[in-house]
Design a protein around this motif. Sequence first.
Motif, short mmCIF file in Angstrom:
data_model
loop_
_atom_site.label_atom_id
_atom_site.label_comp_id
_atom_site.label_asym_id
_atom_site.label_seq_id
_atom_site.Cartn_x
_atom_site.Cartn_y
_atom_site.Cartn_z
N HIS A 91 0.86 -1.18 0.00
CA HIS A 91 0.00 0.00 0.00
C HIS A 91 0.90 1.24 0.00
O HIS A 91 1.67 1.44 0.95
N ARG A 118 -2.52 -1.38 -3.36
CA ARG A 118 -3.25 -0.12 -3.22
C ARG A 118 -2.31 1.02 -3.57
O ARG A 118 -1.16 1.05 -3.14
N GLU A 147 -6.82 -1.73 -5.49
CA GLU A 147 -7.43 -0.48 -5.04
C GLU A 147 -6.62 0.69 -5.58
O GLU A 147 -5.40 0.73 -5.45
#
Length: 477
Positions: A125, A189, A212
Motif C-alpha cells: 500500500h 493499493r 485499489e
Amino acid sequence: MSALAEKADSPLKKKPPSWSDIWLKNTKPLKHVVFTMPLQSLSPKDPKSQTLIPTFANIDRTLLLSDELLLQILSKLPHLQRNPNSLVCKRWLNLQGRLIRSLKILDWDFLESGRLFTRFPNLTHVDLLNGCLLSPRVSGILLTHRLVSMQMGSGFCSNRKFLEEDLLPVEVVDKGLQALANGCPNLRRLVVINASELGLLTVAEECLTLQELELHKCNDNVLRGIAACENLQIVKLVANVDGLYSSSVTDIGLTILAQGCKRLLRLELNGCEGSFDGIKAIGQCCLMLEELTICDHKMDDGWLAGLSYCENLKTLKLLSCKRIDRSPGRDEYLGFCPALERLHLQKCQLRSRKSVRALFRVCEAVREIVIQDCWGLDNDMFRFASVCRRVKLLSLEGCSLLTTEGLEAVILSWQDLENLIVVSCKNINESDISPALATLFSILKELRWRPDAKSLLASSLVGTGMGKKGGRFFKRT
C-alpha cells in the motif's frame, strides 16, 4: 623365570599411557600451557591482556536466530514497539523494514533514488499524494482539506488554486510510477495525483495484483490507463475540487472505466461530470458493483434513472452534493435498485422536491436510511420517504427543519422499523410525542433519542446550580 620377566617388561609389551595418567603424574607441562594463556586481565587498561574468547554476556544471542525466525518474533510485537526495535542494530532495522506493508511518501527523492525499495522491500500500500506536492518544508501555515493536508507559504492569493500550481510535472510523476512498479510488483493499493495514461499503464502491466486505486486530478484520457487494471475492485476518482484543482471526467471516461474494470466492487466519483449514459454503462458492465459513492457531482439532469441498471448495488452514498437531480424525468422511466439496502445522505442540499421524490423512488427497496446534516429536509421533503416500506433502520442527525409531526407521519407507516436514531434535530420535541409514537418506541430494538442538545444538557445540570443565567456567580446585590 628371569628371562620371562624381562621379556614381559620389554617396551613392546608396555600399555600406552592414558590422558588421566598424564594429567595426574605429569602436570608441569599442562600448567605451563594453561597459565601462559591470558584468559582474563585483571587490569582492563592493559592492551596485551585482552581475552581471546569473549564472555557469554557480551555475545548477541539473536545472531543464532535466522532472519525468518526473527521476523516471526518481531511481527508478534505491538505496533508501538516497532520503531524502537528498529534502533537496536542495522540487522533489526532491515528486518523491521520487511514488516512494513503500508507507507505514505512525503519525499519524492526517496522514491526516485531507489532507497524506498531497499528500506521497505515488501510494500503493498503506497500513498504518493503528499509526495507529489511542492510545498515548503518549514512553514507556519497548514492547509487542511478532507482530501489532503499541505504546508504553504505566506505569499498566496484568494484566486489561486493551491494544488494545481504546486504539483510535480506529469513526466516526473510517471517516472516515479515506473520506478514504483518495478520495485513493488506486489502492489495492491495506490494513491497518486497528476499522473498520465502512460504512467498508469506501466503500473497496470507490472502490478497485476493491484486491487485499489485512488486517483486525483484525473480526466478521460487518464482513465484509459486505469482500464488496463483488470483486477481493480475499489476505485476512487477525484476530478475537481473547488479551490484546489480542476479536471473533467465525463461519460466518455466513465464508459472507458466500466468496460475495462468489470470486477469493481466499490466506486467513488468525486467532482465528476457525466449523465445518464455514464451511470448506465457502469451498471451494465460492472455487474459486481455493490457500493457507489457520489460526492459533489457535476452531472447533468436525468442521471438518477441510470441507477436502476445497477442491479446488484447495495449501498448508495451522496456526500456534499449541492443538488441531486433537477429534472429526473417521469416515474415510469426512473425504475429502482432491487438489491439496494443502504442509503446515506450527508451534507447534501435538498432544495428540489422533484429530485428528493425521485431519489426515494429509485431507493424504494432500501432497508437503512441515514441522513446527516442535510439542508432543506423539512416535513414535506421527508414525507417522500414513505414509499420505502422495508426500512429497518432510520438515523437522523442535524435535520433542524424536521418536526415531530413529520417524523411520526412517516415512521408509523413502516411496519419493519427496528432501529431509530434521532440526534440534534432541534424541532423534534418530546412534548409532541403522541401515544402511537410512544408505543412504537417501546417495541423498537434500538432507540437513541437525543433530538435537542439543550434539553439533554439541562437534565444533566439539575441540582448543580449551573445553567441559570449566571445565577451563582453574577447575583445582584
